[in-house]
Design a protein around this motif. Structure first.
Motif, PDB file in Angstrom:
ATOM      1  N   ILE A 171       0.834  -1.201   0.000  1.00 13.11           N
ATOM      2  CA  ILE A 171       0.000   0.000   0.000  1.00 13.11           C
ATOM      3  C   ILE A 171       0.875   1.260   0.000  1.00 13.11           C
ATOM      4  O   ILE A 171       1.986   1.267   0.537  1.00 13.11           O
ATOM      5  N   GLU A 172       0.382   2.301  -0.654  1.00 12.81           N
ATOM      6  CA  GLU A 172       1.092   3.591  -0.671  1.00 12.81           C
ATOM      7  C   GLU A 172       0.886   4.297   0.659  1.00 12.81           C
ATOM      8  O   GLU A 172      -0.251   4.570   1.039  1.00 12.81           O
ATOM      9  N   ILE A 173       1.959   4.566   1.342  1.00 12.39           N
ATOM     10  CA  ILE A 173       1.853   5.223   2.641  1.00 12.39           C
ATOM     11  C   ILE A 173       2.875   6.345   2.682  1.00 12.39           C
ATOM     12  O   ILE A 173       4.018   6.146   2.266  1.00 12.39           O
ATOM     13  N   THR A 174       2.466   7.508   3.118  1.00 10.90           N
ATOM     14  CA  THR A 174       3.439   8.589   3.300  1.00 10.90           C
ATOM     15  C   THR A 174       4.292   8.236   4.518  1.00 10.90           C
ATOM     16  O   THR A 174       3.751   8.069   5.613  1.00 10.90           O
ATOM     17  N   PRO A 175       5.587   8.101   4.326  1.00  9.37           N
ATOM     18  CA  PRO A 175       6.423   7.696   5.461  1.00  9.37           C
ATOM     19  C   PRO A 175       6.337   8.711   6.610  1.00  9.37           C
ATOM     20  O   PRO A 175       6.357   9.913   6.371  1.00  9.37           O
ATOM     21  N   ARG A 176       6.205   8.176   7.806  1.00  7.30           N
ATOM     22  CA  ARG A 176       6.122   9.068   8.969  1.00  7.30           C
ATOM     23  C   ARG A 176       6.986   8.565  10.108  1.00  7.30           C
ATOM     24  O   ARG A 176       7.102   7.357  10.326  1.00  7.30           O
ATOM     25  N   THR A 177       7.502   9.530  10.854  1.00  5.60           N
ATOM     26  CA  THR A 177       8.137   9.208  12.129  1.00  5.60           C
ATOM     27  C   THR A 177       7.287   9.842  13.217  1.00  5.60           C
ATOM     28  O   THR A 177       7.054  11.053  13.200  1.00  5.60           O
ATOM     29  N   PHE A 178       6.805   9.006  14.105  1.00  3.84           N
ATOM     30  CA  PHE A 178       5.980   9.493  15.215  1.00  3.84           C
ATOM     31  C   PHE A 178       6.867   9.697  16.431  1.00  3.84           C
ATOM     32  O   PHE A 178       7.464   8.736  16.925  1.00  3.84           O
ATOM     33  N   LEU A 179       6.953  10.926  16.863  1.00  2.00           N
ATOM     34  CA  LEU A 179       7.788  11.224  18.023  1.00  2.00           C
ATOM     35  C   LEU A 179       6.892  11.636  19.183  1.00  2.00           C
ATOM     36  O   LEU A 179       5.986  12.464  19.017  1.00  2.00           O
ATOM     37  N   PHE A 180       7.169  11.029  20.341  1.00  3.87           N
ATOM     38  CA  PHE A 180       6.425  11.392  21.556  1.00  3.87           C
ATOM     39  C   PHE A 180       7.406  11.854  22.616  1.00  3.87           C
ATOM     40  O   PHE A 180       8.488  11.287  22.766  1.00  3.87           O
ATOM     41  N   GLY A 181       6.988  12.852  23.371  1.00  3.98           N
ATOM     42  CA  GLY A 181       7.784  13.256  24.525  1.00  3.98           C
ATOM     43  C   GLY A 181       6.843  13.719  25.606  1.00  3.98           C
ATOM     44  O   GLY A 181       5.787  14.291  25.302  1.00  3.98           O
ATOM     45  N   GLY A 182       7.195  13.470  26.855  1.00  6.32           N
ATOM     46  CA  GLY A 182       6.364  13.964  27.950  1.00  6.32           C
ATOM     47  C   GLY A 182       6.412  13.045  29.147  1.00  6.32           C
ATOM     48  O   GLY A 182       6.748  11.872  29.030  1.00  6.32           O
TER      49      GLY A 182
END
Ligand code: OAK
Length: 839
Positions: free
Chosen positions: A593-604
Motif C-alpha cells: 500500500i502507498e503510505i506517506t512515510p512518517r516518524t511518530f515522536l512522543f515526549g512527555g
C-alpha cells in the motif's frame, strides 16, 4: 583584572572592563580568571562543568550592572510593580538565554572557540531548573521574559524547590522516575539574600485578647515557625537594560526552635524540627492539571505566599510608601489558585499586624489581586478540607469565614431568595466533608479574573465560574497565552533565524507581527527551496540524535509527526496511537500500500501516581517495538519515545517538527502553548477546536491547519444525549481492528491483560471521547499524508504558519495584561546613571 605587580595607579585598574567588557580578548581573560578564582581550577584539570561554570560567571558579571541598576531605578522611583506569584517557574537553561538577551552570543562563541572550547557543549552542560510541571510553569517563565523585555517593573515570586520535576527514564517501556538534582553542581545564576529572610507561622490556635489600649484583637499563637530565605535570579530583557528579579524562597528552620529543643536536651528532636521545616521547599509536586490535598502542599503555598507578601511590605517600607497604598504599589497576579491563600494572608497582615480595620484591609486586598485560571478540569480545582486548613492556618480560616459571610450577604442582596445560589457560591463547600473552594476565594478576592484563551474564558463564564460571572461580569476578561520568541526561536532555531534574517531582518524578535513580511516570499521558489533545505538540516540533527541515544534509524525524509506534552487522558496521546496502529494494520493487510512515510515522536512525563497515563506511555513503546521491527513496514513508519522531555530538550525538538499534534477533547485544554511553539517553528497543526488552537486556526487560515474532531458544543450535546463508545467501535472496522489488536495482546507478547484497563476505559465510558473522534481524526490524517506529498503546498503552509504567528508572542499577552488591568507603564533603565552615582 587586578594586577598586583602593576605599576599602574589604582584608579587605572580596569575592574569594570574585565567584568563588563565585551571584546573577545576581555571575554577570554575574564573566563580564565573565573575558572581560576571561582572554580579553583586550571584548564588542564578542569571538567566540562568547570568550564560551564566559568562561562556562567563571566556572563553573570556582565548582567549585574543591569540588574543592580534596574533595582536602583525601581527603588528610587518607587515604581508600580507586578508581583507574579506562581508555585512553578519552568525556566529552562539560563546561559544561552542570557547570551541572547545580552546580545553577546556571537562574541562568546568566538571567545570559546579561540580557547579551544565548544559553546554548544558548554550549553549542554547546564542542569535546567525544572521547577514546574508543564504549561502553567512554562507560561510564568515566558511572561518573566516578556515583562523584562517590555521594561515592566516586575518580580516573580515562587519556591526554590531542591528537587524539581523528576527525571524520566524508560525501563521495559515503562516510565521510571529519578529524582532531579539540579542543584548538585551549584547554581551560578542565583544570589541568596539571607538578610531579607522572613518568618512564617504555621499551626497552633488563635485567641481574642485586649491590647495595651484595651481593644480586643485576635492573636495567632502558632506551634511552628519556619524561615524563608530568598534566592534571586536575574531576568534579563532582550536587548534592553532591564533586568528584573525572580525571587524564590527556600525553607529553613528558625534558630530559636533549635535552641528551644536543644535547651531541653532534645538534640535529635531539634535536628528533626530542622528537617521538618526544610521539607517545605524540598520537592515539587509532580502533578499537572490535578490537585493534591496534601498537608505539605498547603504548607508550601502559605510559605511562599507569606514570605512574598512580607517581602513586599519590606520593599514598601524601604521606599517610604505607606501600606495604605499597597494596591498602588503592587498588583499581584495569582498564577492559578496555588497562591490564592495570599488573599487571607494579606488581610491578616493588614489587620492583625498593621492594625487596619476590616474595611480598609478588604478595600486594599480586592484592588491588589488578579486571578488567572488555567484549567477547567474538575480534578484540578483546588479545595482544602476545612479540618486540614484550620489545623495549619487557624487564623486564615477565620478570615475566610468572614469574607464568606460578607460575600454571601452581597449575593443575597443581588439575587434575593435564591438559596441554591448561596449554596453553590459559598466559599465553603458543605455538600459532604467541608472544603474551602480556592477558585471561589480567588474570584471574590480579585478585581480581575481571566482565562488563557478565548474559548477557555468563554467556558469559564458559561460553566465553571458561571455564578461568579453573573455576580461580577466586569471582573472577567480573556488573556490568550503567548510564548517568548527569544527562547523558542532565536535561541533554539538558529537556522530558521538566519533564513528569516536574510529576508525580513530581525525586527520580529521584538515585534512578532513583523513575521507577516514573510508572506511576500511564499511564492518565491528559491525561498521555498531554502526553507525545505533548512528543515532538512534540522531534521538530520534530530535523526543523528535519535540514532545515538536510542539506536533507532529514522528516515530523514519521513514526516516528523510530534506530540510533546504532559501525558494526560484528555490530551489523548492514545488517539495518536490508534492512528499509528491503523496505518500499521493497513500495511499488514496490504504490504504494498502507498503510505506517506512518517516518524511518530512522543515526549512527555506522566504524574508518578497517574496509572492510566503511564499505561499510555507503555502502549506507545509497545507499539513502537512491533512497528519498528516488522519487515513489512519497510521503514515507512517509526515510533520513537523521547525520554525525559524538558525545556532544554523541547528546544531541540520543536524546530524539527512538521506536524504538530494538538488533539485534546474539545473543551479540555485551557490554551496549550506547545501548539504555538510548534507553529512558530514551521510545523502545521492537526488539532481539535480546543484552547488556543481555535485562535491559531483563525490566524493561519483553515487552509493551513488540519482541523478534526467534535466541537465543544458537540461534545456536550453527545454527553447529554447519552454517549455510547461501543457503537463507534462496532460500526468502524478500522477502529475495531485497532482496538482488537491492543486487546488481544498483539502488542504485549500475547498478554491480553496488560492494556485491558485502557481498552475497558475506551469501550466503557470513554470520558474523553476518543471513539467519537477517531474517524474524523483518521480521515484528517489521511489528508495530511496527501498534503505532505505535495511538497510545494506543504512548504507554503509551513511558511504561512510562521508568518502568521505574531499574535502568539508573550509580549502581546503581557501588553494586554498591562493595558487592560495591571495599569503599569514601562520604566526605562539608564545604565550610565548608576556608574555616575557611584563613581
Ligand atoms: C496545572 C496545575 C493546575 C492547574 C492548571 C495547570 C496547568 O498547567 N494548566 C495549563 O496551563 C497552561 C498555561 O495557561 C495552558 O496552556 C494549558 O492548557 C493548561 O493545561
Amino acid at each position: 583584572q587586578i594586577l598586583p605587580n602593576s605599576s599602574e595607579p589604582l584608579k587605572e585598574v580596569r575592574v569594570e572592563d574585565d567584568r563588563t567588557g565585551l571584546s573577545i580578548e576581555t571575554l577570554k581573560r575574564a573566563f580564565a580568571d573565573n575558572l581560576f578564582y571561582i572554580q579553583g581550577k586550571f584548564p588542564e584539570i578542569a571538567s566540562r562543568n568547570d568550564f560551564y561554570m566559568a562561562l556562567a560567571y563571566t556572563v553573570r558579571d556582565r548582567l549585574l550592572r543591569r540588574w543592580l541598576n534596574t533595582a536602583e531605578t525601581y527603588t528610587r522611583n518607587a515604581s508600580r510593580t507586578v508581583a507574579y506569584m506562581s508555585a512553578e517557574f519552568l525556566m529552562g537553561p539560563q546561559l544561552g538565554n542570557n547570551l541572547i538577551n545580552l546580545g553577546i552570543y556571537d562574541q562568546v562563541n568566538q571567545a570559546m572557540k579561540e580557547l579551544g572550547l565548544d559553546l554548544e557543549e558548554l550549553l549542554e552542560e547546564e542542569e535546567e531548573p525544572g521547577l514546574g510541571n508543564g504549561g502553567l510553569g512554562r507560561l510564568a517563565a515566558c511572561y518573566l521574559d516578556s515583562l523584562a523585555t517590555l521594561e515592566i517593573p516586575s518580580l516573580g515570586y515562587g519556591i526554590r524547590y531542591e528537587f524539581g520535576i523528576f527525571e524520566q527514564d524508560i525501563k521495559d517501556g515503562w516510565q521510571v522516575e529519578i529524582t532531579d538534582k539540579w542543584l548538585s553542581a551549584g547554581n551560578p545564576w542565583e544570589l541568596p539574600r539571607p538578610e531579607w529572610s522572613v518568618e512564617v507561622k504555621l499551626g497552633g490556635h488563635t485567641e481574642m485578647r485586649a491590647d495595651e489600649h484595651g481593644h480586643f484583637k485576635v492573636y495567632w499563637l502558632p506551634d511552628k515557625i519556619v524561615k524563608g530565605i530568598p534566592y534571586d535570579t536575574p531576568i534579563l530583557g532582550y536587548k534592553t537594560n532591564t533586568a528584573n528579579t525572580l525571587r524564590l524562597w527556600k525553607a529553613e528552620a528558625v534558630e530559636s526552635f533549635d535552641f528551644y529543643a536543644f535547651d531541653s536536651g532534645d538534640y535529635l528532636g531539634a535536628v528533626h524540627q530542622k528537617t521538618v521545616s526544610e521539607n517545605i521547599s524540598k520537592v515539587l509536586y509532580p502533578n499537572d492539571n490535578s490537585a493534591q490535598g496534601k498537608e505539605l502542599r498547603l504548607a508550601q503555598q502559605i510559605f511562599f505566599v507569606s514570605c512574598s507578601l512580607k517581602d513586599m511590605t519590606r520593599i514598601m517600607a524601604g521606599q517610604n510608601v505607606p501600606l495604605e497604598q499597597f494596591a498602588d504599589k503592587f498588583v499581584i497576579q495569582l498564577n492559578d489558585t496555588h497562591p490564592s491563600v495570599a488573599i487571607p494572608e494579606l488581610m491578616r497582615l493588614l489587620i492583625d499586624e498593621h492594625n487596619m480595620t476590616w474595611d480598609q484591609a478588604w478595600g486594599i486586598t480586592k484592588k491588589t489581586f488578579a486571578y488567572t485560571n488555567h484549567t477547567l478540569l474538575p480534578e484540578a480545582l483546588e479545595r482544602w478540607p476545612i479540618s486540614l486548613f484550620g489545623r495549619m492556618l487557624p487564623r486564615h480560616l477565620e478570615i475566610i469565614y468572614e469574607i464568606n459571610n460578607r460575600f454571601l450577604d452581597e449575593v443575597r442582596m443581588k439575587f434575593p431568595d435564591d438559596v441554591d445560589r448561596l449554596r453553590r457560591m459559598s466559599l465553603i463547600d458543605e455538600s459532604g466533608e467541608r472544603y474551602v473552594r480556592m477558585a471561589f476565594l480567588a474570584c471574590v478576592g480579585s478585581y480581575s479574573i481571566n482565562g488563557v484563551a478565548a474559548l477557555h474564558t468563554e467556558l469559564l463564564q458559561k460553566d465553571v465560574l458561571h455564578d461568579f460571572y453573573e455576580m461580577y461580569p466586569e471582573k472577567f476578561n480573556n488573556k490568550t497565552n503567548g510564548i517568548t520568541p527569544r527562547r523558542f526561536m532565536v535561541l533554539s532555531n538558529p537556522r530558521l533565524c538566519k533564513l528569516l534574517h536574510s529576508k525580513i531582518g530581525d525586527e520580529w524578535v521584538k515585534n512578532l507581527y513583523e513575521l507577516r513580511k514573510l508572506e511576500g516570499f511564499v511564492d518565491d521558489p528559491e525561498f521555498r527551496h531554502q526553507w525545505r533545505q533548512m528543515k532538512q538540516e534540522i531534521k538530520q540533527d534530530v535523526v543523528d540524535y535519535i540514532k545515538s541515544t536510542t539506536g533507532i534509524n529514522v528516515n530523514v525524509n519521513s514526516m516528523f509527526d510530534i506530540q510533546a506534552k504532559r501525558f494526560h487522558e484528555y490530551k489523548r496521546q492514545h488517539l495518536n496511537v490508534l492512528h499509528i496502529i491503523t496505518l500499521y494494520n493497513r500495511i499488514k493487510a496490504n504490504p504494498n500500500i502507498e503510505i506517506t512515510p512518517r516518524t511518530f515522536l512522543f515526549g512527555g512525563k506522566a504524574a508518578p501516581g497517574y496509572y492510566m497515563a503511564k499505561l499510555i506511555i507503555k502502549l506507545i513503546n509497545s507499539v513502537g517495538d512491533i512497528v519498528n521491527r516488522d519487515p513489512d513496514v519497510r521503514d515507512r513508519l517509526k515510533v520513537v519515545f523521547l525520554k525525559d522531555f524538558s525545556v532544554k530538550f523541547a528546544q531541540k525538538i520543536y524546530p524539527a517538527a512538521e506536524l504538530s499534534e494538538q488533539i485534546s477533547t474539545a473543551g479540555k485544554e485551557a490554551s496549550g502553548t506547545g501548539n504555538m511553539k510548534f507553529a512558530l517553528n514551521g510545523a502545521i497543526t492537526i488539532g481539535t477546536l480546543d484552547g488556543a488552537n481555535v485562535e491559531i486556526l483563525e490566524e493561519v487560515g483553515a487552509e493551513n491547519f488540519f482541523l478534526c474532531g467534535l466541537t465543544t458544543e458537540e461534545v456536550y450535546a453527545l454527553k447529554a444525549k447519552g454517549y455510547k463508545p461501543w457503537e463507534y467501535y462496532k460500526k468502524d472496522p478500522e477502529l475495531k481492528l485497532a482496538i482488537d489488536r491492543i486487546a488481544s495482546g498483539f502488542f504485549s507478547h500475547g498478554d491480553p491483560n496488560l492494556f485491558k484497563p485502557l481498552v475497558d476505559h475506551l469501550l466503557g465510558n470513554d470520558q474523553y471521547m476518543l471513539m467519537a473522534d477517531y474517524r474524523s481524526y483518521i480521515d484528517t490524517q489521511d489528508e495530511v499524508s496527501q498534503a505532505y506529498r505535495d511538497i510545494d503546498r506543504w512548504t507554503r503552509m509551513s511558511i504561512l504558519n510562521v508568518a502568521r504567528m505574531g499574535k502568539f508572542s508573550s509580549d502581546r499577552s503581557i501588553r494586554d495584561y498591562c493595558e487592560d488591568f495591571w495599569k503599569i507603564q514601562p520604566v526605562k533603565i539608564d545604565l550610565k546613571q548608576y556608574v555616575e552615582a557611584t563613581a
